[in-house]
Design an enzyme around this catalytic site. Structure first.
Site, PDB file in Angstrom:
ATOM      1  N   ARG A 215     -23.733 -48.679 -29.730  1.00  0.00           N
ATOM      2  CA  ARG A 215     -24.165 -47.625 -28.816  1.00  0.00           C
ATOM      3  C   ARG A 215     -23.689 -48.005 -27.420  1.00  0.00           C
ATOM      4  O   ARG A 215     -23.185 -49.092 -27.189  1.00  0.00           O
ATOM      5  CB  ARG A 215     -25.682 -47.374 -28.873  1.00  0.00           C
ATOM      6  CG  ARG A 215     -26.589 -48.495 -29.244  1.00  0.00           C
ATOM      7  CD  ARG A 215     -26.751 -49.570 -28.213  1.00  0.00           C
ATOM      8  NE  ARG A 215     -27.049 -49.059 -26.888  1.00  0.00           N
ATOM      9  CZ  ARG A 215     -26.724 -49.672 -25.778  1.00  0.00           C
ATOM     10  NH1 ARG A 215     -26.072 -50.825 -25.815  1.00  0.00           N
ATOM     11  NH2 ARG A 215     -27.018 -49.161 -24.608  1.00  0.00           N
TER      12      ARG A 215
ATOM     13  N   ASP B 148     -23.464 -41.719 -19.714  1.00  0.00           N
ATOM     14  CA  ASP B 148     -22.824 -41.250 -20.938  1.00  0.00           C
ATOM     15  C   ASP B 148     -21.916 -40.063 -20.673  1.00  0.00           C
ATOM     16  O   ASP B 148     -21.051 -39.755 -21.490  1.00  0.00           O
ATOM     17  CB  ASP B 148     -23.884 -40.887 -21.977  1.00  0.00           C
ATOM     18  CG  ASP B 148     -24.553 -42.115 -22.535  1.00  0.00           C
ATOM     19  OD1 ASP B 148     -24.104 -42.596 -23.588  1.00  0.00           O
ATOM     20  OD2 ASP B 148     -25.509 -42.612 -21.921  1.00  0.00           O
TER      21      ASP B 148
END
Length: 309
Positions: free
Chosen positions: A44, A213
């Protein structure tokens, strides 16, 4: 310690779901394994997801799978991190998928060290820095973005302290960022997510540095809870920085048009394997939130510190 490595035509990943108790590895033999690793958060963090996706495309090529088909499936693994789409498209448009993935692997490490170098300029001697979620080496190939800034300041000999939010519901701040700082012998303390505003009011936080992100027109998407930290920092006049590579920028859309991933409600219903609410409780579990640009002091990139777009 690298989050991911290419070994004998396999992608080797640190299994981040097992940290901090176990340092174990997962090997992806095919592109479907990479999809599972991304979806289940074995890997991640936007840069690490991007490079892993690139290697997933390389595995698909080695398997003889149609790359357009593999690209669509890999992109569907998680919908929010723009690096995933950027990486898949870059490999799709290359002449040699594996060579391109290996190039991206090397670029990521150089990029993160450049981010660290520029970011360390805003860190002063004696600062206490708050970070949310994990934007360290574990979120990249190596070194990190937000934690890369902290690492670089520490390597320069600056006397700094770090405060990590737990980052519920999966606790990446507690399990990953604290672990990384301890490995580097950087002084670190863990706090509940809800405590950051109080600590700011007490003058115990000097700077905030988080990752991202997606960065687009109007602001930044990062792990849910980032916006609440930004609100508190703005109220208390504390600099709030975002550290991210240009591969995280999406110049085509407004940040408010981002598709925010909604994850399984059991991530909230259970913590540490124990149910913490009545059975059948309905849950809203967004993985990310949006911090508008007016709350952001600057974005630390591999080319310098810029204003939000």
């Amino acid at each position: 310690m690298k989050t991911l490595e290419w070994e004998e035509n396999k992608l080797k990943l640190i299994d981040q779901t097992k940290l901090p108790d176990e340092l174990t590895y997962v090997y992806c033999d095919n592109y479907q394994d990479v999809i599972v690793a991304i979806r289940d958060m074995i890997v991640r963090g936007a840069p690490a997801i991007g490079v892993s996706a690139a290697f997933g495309m390389a595995l698909a090529d080695i398997e003889g799978v149609d790359l357009e088909k593999a690209a669509a499936e890999i992109k569907a693994a998680r919908p929010t991190a723009v690096n995933l789409f950027w990486a898949v498209d870059r490999v799709l448009n290359s002449d040699n998928p594996l060579d391109e993935a290996l190039k991206m692997y090397e670029e990521d490490m150089a990029t993160n060290r450049a981010i660290g170098k520029y970011g360390a300029e805003v860190i002063d001697e004696g600062d206490t820095i708050l970070t949310h979620c994990n934007a360290g080496a574990l979120a990249c190939v190596d070194y990190g973005t937000a934690l890369g800034v902290i690492r670089a300041a520490h390597e320069q000999g600056k006397n700094i302290n770090v405060i990590c939010d737990e980052t519920r519901p999966r606790g990446q701040g507690a399990s990953l960022s604290v672990w990384e700082m301890q490995q580097e012998n950087i002084p670190v303390k863990l706090i509940p997510d809800v405590a950051s505003g109080f600590l700011m009011s007490q003058g115990k936080i000097d700077k905030v540095v988080i990752g991202a992100d997606r960065i687009a027109k109007g602001g930044v998407v990062n792990k849910v809870g980032s916006f609440m930290v930004a609100l508190a920092a703005k109220y208390h006049n504390i600099p709030f920085y975002v550290a991210a590579p240009y591969s995280t920028f999406d110049n085509e859309i407004s940040i408010f048009d981002t598709v925010i991933e909604e994850r399984d409600g059991d991530e909230v219903r259970y913590y540490g394997g124990a149910r913490i609410c009545p059975e059948g409780t309905e849950v809203i579990n967004p993985a990310f939130d949006i911090t508008p640009k007016e709350f952001i002091t600057g974005i630390i990139t591999e080319k310098g510190i810029i204003d939000p777009i």
